[in-house]
Design an enzyme around this catalytic site. Structure first.
Site, PDB file in Angstrom:
ATOM      1  CB  CYS A   1      -3.332   5.104  -5.193  1.00 45.82           C
ATOM      2  SG  CYS A   1      -4.745   4.056  -4.763  1.00 45.82           S
TER       3      CYS A   1
ATOM      4  CB  THR B   1      -0.906   0.030   1.249  1.00 48.03           C
ATOM      5  OG1 THR B   1      -1.392   1.351   1.469  1.00 48.03           O
ATOM      6  CG2 THR B   1      -0.162  -0.410   2.490  1.00 48.03           C
TER       7      THR B   1
END
Length: 230
Positions: free
Chosen positions: A196, A83
């Site tokens: 992202c 992440t």
């Protein structure tokens, strides 16, 4: 071959992509029936998203540190935090485990510099774009970082959490991101960091002439090299 540790679930959409990329990378390198040894813990993203909304990064830090220790206990030789946004607490996690953490932002900066680019636009969650942890780490590698304006940040944050993390990839949202990328190019960005892990699944190199740096792919490639000892 080293065992790759993957702390995922943020979101599971991109974690599935990580899993495929890691195994594809090992198969391409070794051939035949070779695949990636992976020790993985996948978290429930909902509590983390709620803590992030409330600004409770201490809760996030405690939770992810405990999960990282589970990955280590499962036999991983090094850790991937799958992440971008949660790399805000990556240094704390790294300090709490006894295996190396392969830092996503460092791998991304190396990929950008290898292309001869020194100015990038950064797209990601609102936290990734506005908190200094991400842009400052890119700048520490000698890169200039451009950010979209507040309205674009809000729009992108909504797209990420209400669409991409739920597996919804629409043409309308792709166009919105392409507009943002065009604006960043006009502001001087030579390439775009897709900061992202889901953005690279929406906007691919075939959609724009601007160099894209898909952090999920970059991170996975770096992990395969590390696992193979390259």
């Amino acid at each position: 071959m080293k065992t790759i540790g993957l702390l995922g679930g943020m979101s599971w959409e991109s974690t599935g992509h990580y899993y495929s990329l890691l195994n594809e990378g090992v198969r391409q390198a070794r051939g035949g029936l070779h695949s990636a040894p992976i020790a993985m813990v996948s978290v429930d993203f909902a509590p983390l998203a709620a803590w992030m909304k409330d600004g409770d990064w201490d809760a996030i830090r405690r939770h992810l540190t405990a999960k990282a220790r589970q990955v280590e206990a499962a036999g991983a030789d090094f850790l991937l935090l799958g992440t971008n946004t949660m790399h805000k607490v990556a240094d704390d996690i790294a300090a709490a485990i006894d295996i190396p953490l392969l830092h996503l932002i460092d791998a991304t900066a190396a990929a950008v510099k290898a292309r001869g680019i020194d100015s990038v636009g950064l797209l990601g969650t609102r936290t990734t774009m506005t908190d200094p942890f991400y842009a400052d780490r890119l700048r520490a590698h000698g890169l200039e970082v451009r950010l979209p304006g507040p309205a674009a940040r809000d729009k992108l944050d909504r797209i990420i959490f209400e669409e991409l993390c739920l597996g919804r990839f629409t043409d309308a949202s792709r166009r919105e991101l392409l507009y943002m990328m065009a604006d960043l190019r006009q502001a001087g960005a030579q390439g775009i960091v897709e900061g992202c892990t889901e953005i690279g699944m929406l906007v691919e190199p075939s959609h724009t002439r601007m160099p894209l740096f898909d952090t999920t792919r970059i991170h996975a490639r770096a992990a395969v090299r590390t696992a193979l000892g390259d």
